[in-house]
Design a protein around this motif. Structure first.
Motif, PDB file in Angstrom:
ATOM      1  N   UNK A  77      -3.270 -10.997   5.386  1.00 57.68           N
ATOM      2  CA  UNK A  77      -2.311 -11.100   4.290  1.00 57.68           C
ATOM      3  C   UNK A  77      -1.124 -11.960   4.706  1.00 57.68           C
ATOM      4  N   UNK A  78      -0.489 -12.559   3.727  1.00 57.80           N
ATOM      5  CA  UNK A  78       0.782 -13.237   3.954  1.00 57.80           C
ATOM      6  C   UNK A  78       1.853 -12.286   3.421  1.00 57.80           C
ATOM      7  N   UNK A  79       2.823 -11.944   4.258  1.00 55.47           N
ATOM      8  CA  UNK A  79       3.852 -11.000   3.833  1.00 55.47           C
ATOM      9  C   UNK A  79       5.113 -11.752   3.430  1.00 55.47           C
ATOM     10  N   UNK A 101       4.836 -20.596  -5.583  1.00 51.45           N
ATOM     11  CA  UNK A 101       4.504 -21.501  -4.481  1.00 51.45           C
ATOM     12  C   UNK A 101       4.003 -20.719  -3.268  1.00 51.45           C
ATOM     13  N   UNK A 102       4.584 -19.548  -2.992  1.00 47.79           N
ATOM     14  CA  UNK A 102       4.128 -18.722  -1.868  1.00 47.79           C
ATOM     15  C   UNK A 102       2.703 -18.222  -2.112  1.00 47.79           C
ATOM     16  N   UNK A 103       2.396 -17.872  -3.350  1.00 52.56           N
ATOM     17  CA  UNK A 103       1.038 -17.431  -3.700  1.00 52.56           C
ATOM     18  C   UNK A 103       0.056 -18.578  -3.485  1.00 52.56           C
ATOM     19  N   UNK A 104       0.422 -19.774  -3.903  1.00 52.29           N
ATOM     20  CA  UNK A 104      -0.446 -20.941  -3.694  1.00 52.29           C
ATOM     21  C   UNK A 104      -0.653 -21.194  -2.209  1.00 52.29           C
ATOM     22  N   UNK A 105       0.422 -21.122  -1.423  1.00 53.07           N
ATOM     23  CA  UNK A 105       0.317 -21.322   0.016  1.00 53.07           C
ATOM     24  C   UNK A 105      -0.611 -20.286   0.632  1.00 53.07           C
ATOM     25  N   UNK A 106      -0.463 -19.029   0.233  1.00 49.22           N
ATOM     26  CA  UNK A 106      -1.312 -17.960   0.776  1.00 49.22           C
ATOM     27  C   UNK A 106      -2.783 -18.221   0.457  1.00 49.22           C
ATOM     28  N   UNK A 107      -3.057 -18.583  -0.778  1.00 49.33           N
ATOM     29  CA  UNK A 107      -4.444 -18.857  -1.171  1.00 49.33           C
ATOM     30  C   UNK A 107      -5.005 -20.063  -0.413  1.00 49.33           C
ATOM     31  N   UNK A 108      -4.226 -21.144  -0.331  1.00 53.10           N
ATOM     32  CA  UNK A 108      -4.692 -22.346   0.368  1.00 53.10           C
ATOM     33  C   UNK A 108      -4.875 -22.124   1.859  1.00 53.10           C
ATOM     34  N   UNK A 111      -5.564 -16.604   3.108  1.00 49.78           N
ATOM     35  CA  UNK A 111      -5.192 -15.189   3.110  1.00 49.78           C
ATOM     36  C   UNK A 111      -5.859 -14.493   1.931  1.00 49.78           C
ATOM     37  N   UNK A 112      -6.092 -13.199   2.078  1.00 48.10           N
ATOM     38  CA  UNK A 112      -6.735 -12.434   1.014  1.00 48.10           C
ATOM     39  C   UNK A 112      -5.743 -11.870   0.007  1.00 48.10           C
ATOM     40  N   UNK A 113      -4.475 -11.786   0.425  1.00 48.11           N
ATOM     41  CA  UNK A 113      -3.455 -11.199  -0.449  1.00 48.11           C
ATOM     42  C   UNK A 113      -2.085 -11.614   0.049  1.00 48.11           C
ATOM     43  N   UNK A 114      -1.094 -11.379  -0.803  1.00 47.14           N
ATOM     44  CA  UNK A 114       0.295 -11.543  -0.406  1.00 47.14           C
ATOM     45  C   UNK A 114       0.985 -10.212  -0.704  1.00 47.14           C
ATOM     46  N   UNK A 115       1.825  -9.755   0.243  1.00 45.34           N
ATOM     47  CA  UNK A 115       2.469  -8.453   0.121  1.00 45.34           C
ATOM     48  C   UNK A 115       3.989  -8.599   0.161  1.00 45.34           C
ATOM     49  N   UNK A 116       4.670  -7.554  -0.287  1.00 43.84           N
ATOM     50  CA  UNK A 116       6.137  -7.525  -0.248  1.00 43.84           C
ATOM     51  C   UNK A 116       6.601  -6.076  -0.344  1.00 43.84           C
ATOM     52  N   UNK A 141      -1.290   5.222   2.779  1.00 44.67           N
ATOM     53  CA  UNK A 141      -2.090   5.803   3.851  1.00 44.67           C
ATOM     54  C   UNK A 141      -2.939   4.782   4.597  1.00 44.67           C
ATOM     55  N   UNK A 142      -3.468   3.802   3.899  1.00 46.51           N
ATOM     56  CA  UNK A 142      -4.306   2.771   4.530  1.00 46.51           C
ATOM     57  C   UNK A 142      -3.539   1.486   4.795  1.00 46.51           C
ATOM     58  N   UNK A 143      -2.243   1.505   4.613  1.00 46.26           N
ATOM     59  CA  UNK A 143      -1.405   0.317   4.779  1.00 46.26           C
ATOM     60  C   UNK A 143      -0.312   0.607   5.807  1.00 46.26           C
ATOM     61  N   UNK A 144      -0.710   0.757   7.068  1.00 44.54           N
ATOM     62  CA  UNK A 144       0.240   1.156   8.122  1.00 44.54           C
ATOM     63  C   UNK A 144       1.397   0.173   8.242  1.00 44.54           C
ATOM     64  N   UNK A 145       1.117  -1.122   8.151  1.00 47.18           N
ATOM     65  CA  UNK A 145       2.180  -2.132   8.293  1.00 47.18           C
ATOM     66  C   UNK A 145       3.213  -1.983   7.187  1.00 47.18           C
ATOM     67  N   UNK A 146       2.768  -1.837   5.959  1.00 47.15           N
ATOM     68  CA  UNK A 146       3.698  -1.686   4.841  1.00 47.15           C
ATOM     69  C   UNK A 146       4.410  -0.333   4.903  1.00 47.15           C
TER      70      UNK A 146
END
Length: 170
Positions: A77-79, A101-108, A111-116, A141-146
């Protein structure tokens, strides 16, 4: 992604010398309770490090940074580590353009997703990011980083019930 006339601005890949502008705008946003919650301190050195990872974007007008999206890779993911626009430039579509633009960068970049992590309204919603396809993650529960990011934000004094971890799948 530009304004017109006296409101002319554009989005570009951030450069290391943008770091001081990022910090200035981030600190202004913190004072007004706007922007995306960040787990990094809003100082030029921290932003300089993020910028070298080549996923940060600057909004610029007349040679000055007026907004930014600071992103960092986080496995698949791109955070979105920070997003803010200078007060005088809000409501010009700059924040939305930075998110798009960040979503486009993540896709290009594959990355599978962008988080915040955001500070939402009383129900923990973040209508701004929701307009760009982000959804709230209710069970971390399944997103330890977030989960760690939300806990870090809580330790800085932000209200837990208004913090939202969000994701946009690509």
């Amino acid at each position: 992604m530009t304004g017109e006339g006296s409101d002319s601005w554009h989005i570009r890949l951030a450069r290391e010398d943008d770091a001081a502008g990022f910090a200035r705008i981030a600190n202004e946003a913190l004072q007004h309770g706007t922007g995306v919650v960040s787990s990094v301190p809003p100082d030029p050195d921290t932003y300089r490090i993020l910028i070298t990872r080549r996923h940060c974007l600057s909004a610029e007008a007349d040679g000055h940074v007026i907004g930014f999206a600071a992103c960092r890779p986080a496995t698949r993911e791109l955070h979105l580590e920070g997003l803010a626009v200078a007060k005088a430039w809000r409501r010009h579509g700059i924040g939305g353009s930075l998110v798009a633009a960040a979503v486009i960068d993540a896709a290009n970049s594959g990355f599978q997703a962008i988080t915040a992590i955001t500070l939402g309204d009383e129900e923990g919603r973040s209508p701004f990011l929701e307009r760009y396809g982000f959804v709230r993650i209710r069970d971390l529960g399944n997103q330890a980083r977030l989960h760690r990011g939300v806990e870090q934000a809580t330790q800085t004094g932000l209200p837990r019930d208004r913090l939202s971890a969000m994701i946009r799948f690509l």
